[in-house]
Design an enzyme around this catalytic site. Structure first.
Site, PDB file in Angstrom:
ATOM      1  N   ASP A 206      -8.121   6.467   3.333  1.00 30.83           N
ATOM      2  CA  ASP A 206      -7.354   7.206   2.329  1.00 30.83           C
ATOM      3  C   ASP A 206      -8.227   7.712   1.193  1.00 30.83           C
ATOM      4  OD1 ASP A 206      -4.768   7.913   0.875  1.00 30.83           O
ATOM      5  OD2 ASP A 206      -5.631   6.459  -0.514  1.00 30.83           O
TER       6      ASP A 206
ATOM      7  N   HIS B  22      -0.598   8.678  -5.302  1.00 31.89           N
ATOM      8  CA  HIS B  22      -0.784  10.003  -5.900  1.00 31.89           C
ATOM      9  C   HIS B  22      -2.124  10.650  -5.564  1.00 31.89           C
ATOM     10  CE1 HIS B  22       2.874   9.401  -8.181  1.00 31.89           C
ATOM     11  NE2 HIS B  22       2.419   8.225  -8.581  1.00 31.89           N
ATOM     12  N   ARG B  23      -3.008   9.902  -4.884  1.00 30.68           N
ATOM     13  CA  ARG B  23      -4.307  10.474  -4.550  1.00 30.68           C
ATOM     14  C   ARG B  23      -4.140  11.699  -3.662  1.00 30.68           C
ATOM     15  NH1 ARG B  23      -6.869   6.131  -2.712  1.00 30.68           N
ATOM     16  NH2 ARG B  23      -7.919   5.667  -4.668  1.00 30.68           N
ATOM     17  N   GLY B  24      -3.180  11.643  -2.745  1.00 30.12           N
ATOM     18  CA  GLY B  24      -2.946  12.772  -1.854  1.00 30.12           C
ATOM     19  C   GLY B  24      -2.501  14.020  -2.592  1.00 30.12           C
TER      20      GLY B  24
ATOM     21  N   THR C  33      -5.618  15.485  -4.405  1.00 31.18           N
ATOM     22  CA  THR C  33      -6.571  16.057  -3.448  1.00 31.18           C
ATOM     23  C   THR C  33      -6.024  17.335  -2.842  1.00 31.18           C
ATOM     24  OG1 THR C  33      -7.381  13.835  -2.923  1.00 31.18           O
ATOM     25  CG2 THR C  33      -7.904  15.598  -1.372  1.00 31.18           C
TER      26      THR C  33
END
Length: 345
Positions: free
Chosen positions: A206, A287-289, A292
């Site tokens: 991830d 929230h990283r997705g 990105t």
């Protein structure tokens, strides 16, 4: 600016001559335009041009100015991103020696130790002489370069954690006892792996910004082109490289133009809404997705010469930024064929 191939004993196979594997090539270009996307993990069996693509892309990168005697190749025009030693020299009024260099591919061997990756501190000198002596590691050499990790799934998890931390923070910190040394470590991270040899933990997967799946080409014409190109390259490498030089220069110009345009790219409220719509609709946790996906879409807009992100940029970026973040059963294959699901959201 000269983008001609480096004079190697053996010329590298040109990026422009790679057949197919469009998602892999796009993901690599996006990351060299905007390293803040967070790197790319390339999954696929052996013989699918993974390492060839990485090394070939470095040949197209614009040359960079660096402090000539700095182990971190600091940018002489960016004091904020310099190491402590270069900043101190600037503050003292010294003129920093400048060299122009090509971007390098720095490789991390599978058997690398923690000290080899992070660097090591000489504790005897620190305690006995009161001087901190630091031996830079691979993360120091990778600053402002491409860090290539082949078979990243075979690395110890704590080493993967360390390089991903450096990639996210842009800084490598080495701590021993009560002594700490930090240095800049901003690089374009490329990891490759063969899933048949074992998977990365989902928590590590991830943290790669983008992820692509590559495989053998199924189109007969493309397979014929791969064979013909390879034979032509082996017969006369210099001639083959020259034949693809114009296409390579076009890619290099596109990368340089996108880098200049990227700071001016804007994403309106409707774009942010689409980003969240996709991540929620596809069941992406955290929230990283979201971040990105937005960075990737903005970079794609810059590559297309636009200052405004379009919905189509977001949908295309989702194919690179989200497959490895979808909820799945343990050891299940990642779902890279999500285009139809995106269209329904």
């Amino acid at each position: 600016m000269n983008h001609a191939p480096t004079q190697n004993a053996q010329p590298l196979y040109p990026f422009a001559a790679l057949v197919g594997q469009d998602q892999m090539k796009l993901a690599l270009i996006i990351n060299v335009v905007n390293p803040r996307v967070g790197g790319v993990l390339i999954r696929g069996e052996k013989g699918t041009a993974k390492s060839t693509a990485v090394r070939a892309l470095a040949e197209l990168m614009p040359q960079q100015k660096a402090v000539a005697d700095c182990p971190y190749a600091c940018d002489p025009r960016d004091a904020a991103a310099m190491c402590a030693a270069c900043r101190a020299r600037l503050s003292a009024g010294q003129e920093l020696p400048v060299a122009t260099r090509r971007v390098r591919v720095v490789e991390l061997p599978v058997g690398a130790t923690e000290d080899r990756l992070l660097g090591s501190l000489d504790m005897e000198s620190a305690i006995g002489e009161g001087q901190t002596r630091f031996q830079p590691g691979i993360l120091a050499a990778a600053n402002r370069q491409i860090l290539y990790v082949d078979e990243v799934n075979l690395l110890d998890d704590h080493l993967v954690d360390a390089l991903l931390d450096a990639a996210a923070m842009g800084v490598n910190t080495v701590e021993r006892e009560s002594i700490s040394v930090s240095h800049p470590s901003r690089f374009t991270l490329v990891g490759t792996m063969n899933p048949e040899e074992g998977e990365l933990r989902p928590q590590l997967t991830d943290r790669f910004g983008l992820c692509v799946q590559v495989g053998g080409l199924s189109d007969p014409a493309q397979r014929v082109a791969v064979i013909a190109n390879r034979l032509a390259f082996e017969k006369d490498p210099a001639r083959f490289v020259k034949a693809h030089a114009a296409a390579g220069r076009a890619i290099a110009r596109a990368i340089a133009a996108a880098r200049r345009l990227l700071p001016k790219v804007q994403a309106g409220p409707e774009i942010l809404d689409r980003v969240v719509q996709l991540t929620l609709g596809l069941g992406v946790d955290g929230h990283r997705g979201d971040l990105t996906l937005l960075k990737c879409a903005m970079t794609m807009a810059a590559l297309d010469g636009r200052r405004a992100v379009l919905r189509s940029d977001v949908d295309a970026a989702a194919l690179l930024a989200l497959p490895h973040r979808l909820r799945r059963r343990p050891l299940a294959e990642m779902d890279f064929d999500i285009a139809a699901r995106i269209r329904r959201i």
